[in-house]
Design an enzyme around this catalytic site. Structure first.
Site, PDB file in Angstrom:
ATOM      1  N   GLY A   1      26.007  13.871 -37.786  1.00 28.54           N
ATOM      2  CA  GLY A   1      26.527  13.069 -36.676  1.00 28.54           C
ATOM      3  C   GLY A   1      26.846  11.648 -37.087  1.00 28.54           C
TER       4      GLY A   1
ATOM      5  CG  HIS B   1      19.872   6.407 -35.760  1.00 33.33           C
ATOM      6  ND1 HIS B   1      21.003   7.067 -35.356  1.00 33.33           N
ATOM      7  CD2 HIS B   1      20.300   5.380 -36.530  1.00 33.33           C
ATOM      8  CE1 HIS B   1      22.068   6.479 -35.869  1.00 33.33           C
ATOM      9  NE2 HIS B   1      21.671   5.455 -36.602  1.00 33.33           N
TER      10      HIS B   1
ATOM     11  CG  ASP C   1      14.503  13.880 -30.128  1.00 34.09           C
ATOM     12  OD1 ASP C   1      14.812  13.102 -31.049  1.00 34.09           O
ATOM     13  OD2 ASP C   1      14.813  15.085 -30.120  1.00 34.09           O
TER      14      ASP C   1
HETATM   15  C1  GDG Z   1      17.417  11.392 -35.367  1.00 32.29           C
HETATM   16  C2  GDG Z   1      16.563  11.150 -34.119  1.00 32.29           C
HETATM   17  C3  GDG Z   1      18.659  11.074 -32.767  1.00 32.29           C
HETATM   18  C4  GDG Z   1      20.251  20.923 -37.136  1.00 32.29           C
HETATM   19  N1  GDG Z   1      20.034  22.071 -37.779  1.00 32.29           N
HETATM   20  C5  GDG Z   1      21.110  22.330 -38.509  1.00 32.29           C
HETATM   21  C6  GDG Z   1      22.032  21.324 -38.301  1.00 32.29           C
HETATM   22  N2  GDG Z   1      21.479  20.464 -37.441  1.00 32.29           N
HETATM   23  C7  GDG Z   1      22.104  19.239 -36.935  1.00 32.29           C
HETATM   24  C8  GDG Z   1      22.362  19.304 -35.454  1.00 32.29           C
HETATM   25  C9  GDG Z   1      22.347  17.832 -35.052  1.00 32.29           C
HETATM   26  C10 GDG Z   1      21.382  17.221 -36.057  1.00 32.29           C
HETATM   27  O1  GDG Z   1      21.205  18.154 -37.104  1.00 32.29           O
HETATM   28  C11 GDG Z   1      20.021  16.943 -35.439  1.00 32.29           C
HETATM   29  O2  GDG Z   1      20.094  15.782 -34.684  1.00 32.29           O
HETATM   30  P1  GDG Z   1      19.024  15.387 -33.584  1.00 32.29           P
HETATM   31  O3  GDG Z   1      19.565  14.257 -32.802  1.00 32.29           O
HETATM   32  O4  GDG Z   1      18.756  16.563 -32.727  1.00 32.29           O
HETATM   33  O5  GDG Z   1      17.672  15.014 -34.334  1.00 32.29           O
HETATM   34  P2  GDG Z   1      17.124  14.184 -35.652  1.00 32.29           P
HETATM   35  O6  GDG Z   1      17.495  14.842 -36.894  1.00 32.29           O
HETATM   36  O7  GDG Z   1      15.663  14.040 -35.429  1.00 32.29           O
HETATM   37  O8  GDG Z   1      17.816  12.745 -35.607  1.00 32.29           O
HETATM   38  C12 GDG Z   1      17.277  11.704 -32.903  1.00 32.29           C
HETATM   39  C13 GDG Z   1      19.431  11.156 -34.065  1.00 32.29           C
HETATM   40  O9  GDG Z   1      18.669  10.659 -35.158  1.00 32.29           O
HETATM   41  C14 GDG Z   1      20.746  10.378 -33.986  1.00 32.29           C
HETATM   42  O10 GDG Z   1      20.528   9.043 -33.695  1.00 32.29           O
HETATM   43  O11 GDG Z   1      19.369  11.774 -31.769  1.00 32.29           O
HETATM   44  O12 GDG Z   1      16.514  11.452 -31.746  1.00 32.29           O
HETATM   45  O13 GDG Z   1      15.277  11.744 -34.257  1.00 32.29           O
HETATM   46  O14 GDG Z   1      23.607  17.261 -35.239  1.00 32.29           O
HETATM   47  O15 GDG Z   1      23.584  19.942 -35.232  1.00 32.29           O
HETATM   48  N3  GDG Z   1      23.236  21.312 -38.871  1.00 32.29           N
HETATM   49  C15 GDG Z   1      23.547  22.330 -39.693  1.00 32.29           C
HETATM   50  N4  GDG Z   1      22.672  23.314 -39.970  1.00 32.29           N
HETATM   51  C16 GDG Z   1      21.460  23.376 -39.407  1.00 32.29           C
HETATM   52  O16 GDG Z   1      20.679  24.285 -39.671  1.00 32.29           O
HETATM   53  N5  GDG Z   1      24.752  22.363 -40.261  1.00 32.29           N
END
Ligand code: GDG
Length: 736
Positions: free
Chosen positions: A30, A166, A382
Site C-alpha cells: 500500500g 502508521h 490497529d
Molecule cells: C501497518 C499498520 C496500517 C496481507 N497478506 C498478504 C498481503 N497482504 C497485504 C494486504 C494489505 C497489507 O498487506 C496489510 O496491511 P494492514 O493495514 O492490514 O496491516 P499492517 O501490515 O499491520 O500495516 C496498519 C498500515 O500499516 C498502513 O498504514 O493500516 O494498521 O499496522 O495491503 O493486502 N499481500 C499479498 N499477499 C499476502 O499474503 N500480496
C-alpha cells in the site's frame, strides 16, 4: 518542482540474491503504491534498508546492490545484523510496537536496544543528509524512525520535513511508561508536519506533548522553540482502482484460467446453496486479534448451530517477525486453537476453519476477497487496517458484509460496516449471524457508500493531501510578523548602542533573563546572570532597568545590594540605582479580600496551582497543573473574574502559565513612558517574553529595538529563541 525524499525502514523493493546474482523486484504494498506519484515527481528518491545486512554483502556485491537500487531511484542505508537485532527486532518491535498497541506486558525496555535505535536513526539521517539538496523536502515514515525528523532538522534547519505514523499513537497514560519518552517526542518535533491515521491518535500525541514537554499547543499547532509544528490526521486509503479492476477481471475468468485456490473455493461454494465463506487476512501479529477471532467463531457455531457445515472461516495469516518470542507464542496458540476447533466441530464433509500460514500472491488475495461473503476483521488494536478497505473495494457487485473491530483506525471512516468490540464474543457471534442474514439490498446500500468513499480518498489522494499540507506549513511562520535576530541585526544593534549618547535598556525578568521554575520563588538570579548584569550596568551612558511583575520585596532581596534600576509590580514601584524605592502609582488593594477566596476555590479544585500574593496584585499560577485541566480552568476563571472586576478598575492579565489580577491603571508600558519622559534617550532597547511586555513594546518610540523572547504573536519588531539567546545578546553589549 521541489524534490521529495521519502524515508522508510524498508525500501519499496526486494533485493534477491540467487547464487550471487542480483534481482530487484519492486514491492506492491500500500505504501509503495501510494507514494509512487510522490516518488516519481521531480526525481524524488526513496531511502531505506534494502533487506540485506552488511554481513550478507561483500564490498563488490554491496556496490552492485547500490547500483541496482539506484536505478529504481532508491538509496540504501547499510545496516548490520546487530542493528537489525537491536534496532528492528529490539526497540522497534519489542518496545515501541507493543507499547503503541497497548500491549504493555510485552514491552522490553533494554538500554542496548535504545542505543542501537539512536545509532540507526543517525545512520538514516546521514544518508538523507548526503542526498539532500537545497529546496528538497523529506517525508519520513513510521515508528522505526521517530528520532529522524530532529536529526535532519539539526543539520538542515531550512528543510521541510513531514512525518507519518502508521500505527496508533497511544494515550498519554501508556506513552509516559516509555523510559526515553522525551527523546521520542523531541525527535518527532523535528518535523514541520506530523500525520496520524485518526484524530484520536493526534489527540493522544498532543496530550503527551502538553504533559511531558509542557509545550504550548493551540488547536493543532505546537510552538516549539522558534518553529510551529502542525499536527493533523490523514486516514490512509488504498489503491482502489487496482483492487476493483483486479476483481472485475477476476469475474471474467474462464474456468481454465481459475487458480487452484479458486477452484477449491468454488467447490466449497457449490457444495450447497446456503454455504457461506468468512474471510480474514492479516500478518500473524498479536495486535490483530487472531485468537479472539477463532474463539468468537467457535462461540458463534455453538450459539447458532444451524450454521454448522454451512459456514467456513478462511484465515490467511502471513508470517511476521518470527524471531520475536511473542510472535512464536502466538503461532503456537493459533495452531492449537485452530486444531481444537476443527478437531471438535469438523464433520466428514466440513472443516470449520481453513487456515493458511503463508503469504500469497496478489491474484490469490483477489480470489479470497471476491469469494468471501463476509470479511471478519477483529484487531484488538490497529493503526488503520487496509485489509478491511481492500475487501470492500473488490466487491464489484456490491454484495458482501464487512465486520470490523472498532479498535481499528479504519472503523472511524467505515461506519457502514458492522462494528464489533473484539473482546465481546457474544457480540461477534451475533454480528456474524446478522451478516449472514443481511438482505442483499442492505449489503449493496452499505457497500455503495463505503466504495464511494474509498474511491474518492485513495492512497494517492492521501499522499497528495499530506504533501499539500506540508507545503502549507512553509507559510505558517509568516503570521508571526517579527523578524528573528541574526548576526547582521546583532551588529546593527550593538553599533547603534555604541554610537548613542544616552541609552535605555529595559529588561523583563522571568522568561527573559531567567528561565521559568515550577516555584517562582526559586527562580532567583544565578551568579552568571548577576555578573552579566553588573557589567552591563557599568556601561557608560547606559541606563539598565529590570522591569517586572515581581513584587518589590522579592527584587529587594535579590538585587538590594546592587545599584541596578528596578521597576516592580508591573510598574507600581521604581528604584533608581542609588536611591530608595518610590511609588510610581498610588494604588488600593482592598479589592483583594473579595478576589482571594475565588482564587482559592480554583486552587482547591486544580491540583498543582497556587496563589502568589503581591502587594498590589494576586496571581494564580498553574505551571505545574495538568495542562488540559488548566486550560479549562483558565477559561472558567476568566469568565468569573471578568464579570466581577468590571466596576473595579481591575484587569486580568494572562501571563506565561499565570493569571494575574491587578489595577488596570498600572502596566509596564506606563512605567516605560515615565522613564522615557525623564531623559532624552537616543537608543532604546526593550526585551520581554509575555503578554505584559507587549505594553512596553507599544509605548517605546517607533525606532526603539523591541525584542520578544520566543516565537509568539507580538508587537515587537524582532524575536530571539530563548533565554540563552537573550544572555548571548546581552554579552555582546558588554563585549562591545
Ligand atoms: C501497518 C499498520 C496500517 C496481507 N497478506 C498478504 C498481503 N497482504 C497485504 C494486504 C494489505 C497489507 O498487506 C496489510 O496491511 P494492514 O493495514 O492490514 O496491516 P499492517 O501490515 O499491520 O500495516 C496498519 C498500515 O500499516 C498502513 O498504514 O493500516 O494498521 O499496522 O495491503 O493486502 N499481500 C499479498 N499477499 C499476502 O499474503 N500480496
Amino acid at each position: 518542482m521541489s524534490r521529495t525524499i521519502i524515508v522508510s525502514n524498508r525500501l519499496p523493493l526486494q533485493v534477491k540474491l540467487n547464487n550471487n546474482e542480483l534481482e530487484v523486484v519492486p514491492s506492491v504494498g500500500g505504501l509503495a503504491t501510494g507514494m509512487k506519484s510522490v516518488h516519481k515527481e521531480g526525481d524524488g528518491i526513496w531511502i531505506g534498508w534494502s533487506g540485506l545486512t552488511e554481513e550478507e554483502l561483500d564490498a563488490s556485491l554491496a556496490k552492485k546492490v547500490d547500483k541496482a537500487i539506484a536505478k529504481e531511484n532508491c538509496a540504501s542505508v547499510n545496516l548490520t545484523e546487530n542493528d537489525i537485532q537491536n534496532f528492528y527486532y529490539g526497540l522497534s518491535n519489542r518496545a515501541l510496537w507493543p507499547l503503541f498497541h497497548y500491549f504493555i506486558e510485552y514491552t522490553e525496555f533494554e538500554r542496548e536496544f535504545w542505543e542501537s535505535y539512536k545509532e540507526v536513526n543517525q545512520k538514516f539521517a546521514d544518508v538523507v543528509i548526503d542526498h539532500l539538496e537545497d529546496g528538497d523536502q523529506v517525508w519520513v515514515h513510521d515508528y522505526q524512525l521517530l528520532l529522524l525528523p530532529q536529526m535532519i532538522k539539526d543539520k538542515k534547519p531550512s528543510t521541510s520535513v513531514g512525518f507519518f505514523l502508521h500505527i496508533p499513537f497511544p494515550s498519554y497514560e501508556i506513552f509516559r511508561i516509555f523510559p526515553w519518552r522525551e527523546e521520542l517526542l523531541t525527535g518527532m518535533l523535528g518535523a514541520d508536519l506530523l500525520g496520524f491515521h485518526t484524530y484520536d491518535y493526534e489527540r493522544h500525541f498532543l496530550s503527551s506533548i502538553k504533559r511531558i514537554l509542557r509545550l504550548d499547543v493551540k488547536f493543532n499547532e505546537i510552538t516549539y522553540h522558534d518553529r510551529i509544528v502542525k499536527v493533523d490526521s490523514f486516514p490512509m486509503g488504498i489503491d482502489y482502482k487496482k483492487f476493483h479492476n483486479a476483481a472485475s477481471n477476476h469475474t471474467k475468468q474462464s474456468s481454465k484460467e481459475r487458480s487452484e485456490l479458486q477452484k477449491r473455493l468454488d467447490d466449497h461454494i457449490q457444495a450447497s446453496e446456503d454455504t457461506k465463506l468468512i474471510l480474514s487476512i492479516d500478518r500473524l501479529d498479536y495486535t490483530k486479534g487472531i485468537p479472539n477471532r477463532i474463539r468468537a467463531f467457535e462461540h458463534f457455531l455453538n450459539k447458532y448451530p444451524q450454521f454448522k457445515e454451512k459456514v467456513r472461516l478462511i484465515m490467511l495469516a502471513v508470517p511476521s517477525r518470527s524471531n520475536v518470542p511473542q510472535y512464536q507464542l502466538l503461532k503456537k496458540e493459533t495452531d492449537e486453537l485452530v486444531g481444537r476447533v476443527n478437531g471438535q466441530l469438523a464433520t466428514v464433509s466440513w472443516t470449520p476453519i481453513w487456515y493458511f500460514y503463508r503469504s500469497m500472491p496478489f491474484d490469490n488475495l483477489i480470489d479470497l476477497y471476491t469469494s468471501a461473503d463476509i470479511a471478519l476483521i477483529t484487531p484488538v488494536r490497529d493503526g488503520m487496517n487496509l485489509v478491511a478497505k481492500e475487501y470492500v473495494a473488490t466487491r464489484t457487485d456490491k454484495s458482501g458484509v464487512l465486520i470490523l473491530s472498532e479498535m481499528a483506525g479504519a472503523s472511524k471512516e467505515m461506519n457502514e460496516a458492522i462494528m464489533i468490540n473484539p473482546n465481546n464474543f457474544d457480540q461477534i457471534a451475533d454480528a456474524i449471524k446478522q451478516a449472514l442474514e443481511m438482505p442483499l439490498e442492505e449489503q449493496i446500500a452499505r457497500n455503495t457508500i463505503l466504495q464511494e468513499r474509498l474511491e474518492r480518498y485513495s492512497v494517492e489522494k492521501w499522499a497528495h493531501e499530506f504533501m499539500k499540507s506540508l507545503e502549507a506549513t512553509k507559510n505558517i511562520g509568516e503570521v508571526i510578523v517579527s523578524t528573528k535576530l541574526n548576526d547582521q541585526l546583532y551588529n546593527k544593534i550593538i553599533g547603534d548602542h555604541k554610537n548613542a549618547e544616552s541609552s535605555l535598556i529595559l529588561l523583563d525578568y522571568d522568561g527573559t533573563l531567567k528561565g521559568f521554575h515550577d516555584n517562582p520563588k526559586q527562580a532567583s538570579p544565578d551568579t552568571t546572570l548577576l555578573e552579566l548584569l553588573d557589567k552591563l550596568n557599568n556601561k557608560k551612558n547606559t541606563d539598565v532597568v529590570i522591569i517586572s511583575g515581581r513584587d518589590k520585596e522579592t527584587f529587594e532581596k535579590w538585587f538590594g545590594n546592587k545599584n541596578y534600576n528596578l521597576i516592580t509590580d508591573h510598574g507600581v514601584w521604581l528604584k533608581k540605582s542609588d536611591k530608595d524605592w518610590e511609588a510610581l502609582e498610588r494604588l488600593k488593594n482592598d479589592w483583594m479580600e473579595n478576589i482571594r477566596p475565588i482564587l482559592e476555590t480554583f486552587v482547591d479544585r486544580t491540583p498543582g496551582t497556587f496563589i502568589e500574593e503581591k502587594k498590589y496584585s494576586l496571581a494564580w499560577h498553574y505551571r505545574k497543573a495538568d495542562p488540559e485541566l488548566a486550560q479549562i480552568r483558565t477559561i472558567e476563571l476568566n469568565t468569573v473574574l471578568t464579570s466581577l472586576i468590571s466596576n473595579n478598575d481591575l484587569s486580568v492579565l494572562k501571563g506565561n502559565k499565570v493569571i494575574e489580577i491587578k489595577s488596570s491603571s498600572v502596566n509596564k508600558g506606563r512605567a516605560a513612558s515615565r522613564l522615557l519622559s525623564t531623559k532624552n534617550y537616543d537608543f532604546v532597547f526593550t526585551i520581554g517574553d509575555d503578554w505584559t511586555d507587549e505594553y512596553m513594546f507599544e509605548e517605546v518610540p517607533e525606532d526603539a529595538y523591541t525584542v520578544k523572547v520566543g516565537f509568539k504573536k507580538t508587537k515587537a519588531r524582532y524575536y530571539v529563541k530563548d533565554t540563552n539567546e537573550v544572555r548571548t545578546l546581552l554579552q555582546k553589549f558588554v563585549d562591545a
